[in-house]
Write a protein that holds these residues in place. Structure first.
Motif, short mmCIF file in Angstrom:
data_model
loop_
_atom_site.label_atom_id
_atom_site.label_comp_id
_atom_site.label_asym_id
_atom_site.label_seq_id
_atom_site.Cartn_x
_atom_site.Cartn_y
_atom_site.Cartn_z
N LEU A 36 0.81 -1.22 0.00
CA LEU A 36 0.00 0.00 0.00
C LEU A 36 0.84 1.27 0.00
N ASP A 37 1.95 1.29 0.75
CA ASP A 37 2.76 2.50 0.77
C ASP A 37 3.39 2.77 -0.60
N GLU A 38 3.77 1.72 -1.30
CA GLU A 38 4.32 1.87 -2.64
C GLU A 38 3.25 2.37 -3.62
N LEU A 39 2.06 1.80 -3.52
CA LEU A 39 0.94 2.22 -4.36
C LEU A 39 0.54 3.65 -4.05
N SER A 40 0.56 4.01 -2.78
CA SER A 40 0.21 5.37 -2.35
C SER A 40 1.17 6.39 -2.97
N ARG A 41 2.47 6.07 -2.95
CA ARG A 41 3.47 6.97 -3.54
C ARG A 41 3.29 7.06 -5.06
N ALA A 42 3.13 5.92 -5.71
CA ALA A 42 3.02 5.89 -7.17
C ALA A 42 1.78 6.63 -7.66
N ALA A 43 0.69 6.56 -6.89
CA ALA A 43 -0.57 7.18 -7.31
C ALA A 43 -0.77 8.57 -6.73
N ALA A 44 0.11 8.99 -5.83
CA ALA A 44 -0.03 10.28 -5.15
C ALA A 44 -1.41 10.38 -4.50
N VAL A 45 -1.76 9.32 -3.77
CA VAL A 45 -3.05 9.22 -3.10
C VAL A 45 -2.81 8.76 -1.67
N GLN A 49 -7.76 7.49 1.15
CA GLN A 49 -8.46 7.66 -0.13
C GLN A 49 -8.42 6.38 -0.96
N MET A 50 -7.31 5.67 -0.87
CA MET A 50 -7.13 4.47 -1.68
C MET A 50 -8.11 3.37 -1.31
N GLU A 51 -8.38 3.21 -0.04
CA GLU A 51 -9.21 2.07 0.40
C GLU A 51 -10.58 2.07 -0.28
N THR A 52 -11.21 3.22 -0.40
CA THR A 52 -12.52 3.29 -1.05
C THR A 52 -12.41 2.90 -2.52
N ALA A 53 -11.42 3.45 -3.21
CA ALA A 53 -11.23 3.13 -4.63
C ALA A 53 -10.85 1.67 -4.81
N LEU A 54 -10.00 1.14 -3.94
CA LEU A 54 -9.62 -0.27 -4.03
C LEU A 54 -10.81 -1.19 -3.79
N PHE A 55 -11.68 -0.80 -2.89
CA PHE A 55 -12.89 -1.58 -2.63
C PHE A 55 -13.72 -1.69 -3.91
N ARG A 56 -13.88 -0.55 -4.61
CA ARG A 56 -14.66 -0.57 -5.86
C ARG A 56 -13.98 -1.43 -6.93
N ALA A 64 -7.76 -8.88 -6.26
CA ALA A 64 -8.22 -10.00 -5.44
C ALA A 64 -8.84 -9.47 -4.15
N PRO A 65 -9.79 -10.23 -3.58
CA PRO A 65 -10.39 -9.80 -2.30
C PRO A 65 -9.29 -9.56 -1.26
N ARG A 66 -9.49 -8.53 -0.47
CA ARG A 66 -8.48 -8.14 0.52
C ARG A 66 -9.16 -7.43 1.68
N HIS A 67 -8.47 -7.36 2.79
CA HIS A 67 -8.91 -6.58 3.94
C HIS A 67 -8.18 -5.25 3.93
N GLY A 68 -8.77 -4.24 4.54
CA GLY A 68 -8.14 -2.93 4.62
C GLY A 68 -6.72 -3.02 5.16
N GLY A 69 -5.79 -2.34 4.51
CA GLY A 69 -4.41 -2.32 4.94
C GLY A 69 -3.55 -3.39 4.32
#
Length: 189
Positions: A36-45, A49-56, A64-69
């Motif tokens: 998540l930290d790598e994705l957060s940096r790459a997306a500047a998000v 904010q990411m959790e809601t978009a990742l859920f969708r 793949a199905p995942r839990h928050g974090g």
């Protein structure tokens, strides 16, 4: 049109930046988890904010199905990834469109036609960034040939959402000198 980050331009905000980063990861190594930290940096998000978009995206089956974090695992074979990857690099589509429109509007075909400028380089971020058509008219061009070139420029401008500018040359040598390393020759094939 923004040809540098087209997904972010088409899907504004968090979702577009996140999709851009996920497509880059899919292209590089779709089977490895993405922290998540790598994705957060790459997306500047931010992670929140990411959790809601990742859920969708999970509901759509792209990840793949995942839990928050938890790290994000892509579903590499999902049919949407190829379409999204095509949207991240539109250069090939610009070239194809130029070929199609040249055949439709320029009779006879020019002796030389190439594409240059920010659009073909993939660095265009604004509609004012240009696509240059470097053209050598045929030696026996009919009087209305310039009308066809004007129609080509108009159609390409509409199709791309960017300014298309024709640049005439008297010879292939002169035309090639007008280009750069990223220039793409359309004619002769």
């Amino acid at each position: 049109m923004n040809f540098q980050t087209p997904l972010s331009a088409l899907v504004p905000g968090t979702s577009g930046r996140l999709l851009t980063a996920l497509v880059a990861h899919h292209t590089a190594d779709a089977s490895s988890p993405l922290a998540l930290d790598e994705l957060s940096r790459a997306a500047a998000v931010t992670p929140a904010q990411m959790e809601t978009a990742l859920f969708r995206l999970g509901l759509l089956g792209l990840i793949a199905p995942r839990h928050g974090g938890e790290a994000v695992c892509l579903v590499p074979g999902h049919i949407v990834w190829d379409a999204l990857r095509q949207l991240t690099d539109l250069r090939g589509r610009v070239v194809d469109t130029a070929r199609e429109q040249t055949r439709a509007h320029l009779h006879p075909a020019p002796e030389y036609l190439a594409l240059s400028g920010a659009v073909i380089e993939g660095t265009a971020t604004h509609s004012a960034d240009v696509l240059e058509l470097i053209v050598v008219p045929p030696t026996a061009a009919p009087a209305d040939w310039d009308d066809g070139l004007a129609a080509l420029v108009t159609q390409m401008s509409r199709a791309l959402g960017n300014v298309v500018v024709p640049r005439r040359a008297r010879s292939t040598r002169e035309a090639e000198a007008m280009g750069s390393e990223s220039t793409v020759r359309i004619l002769p094939a």
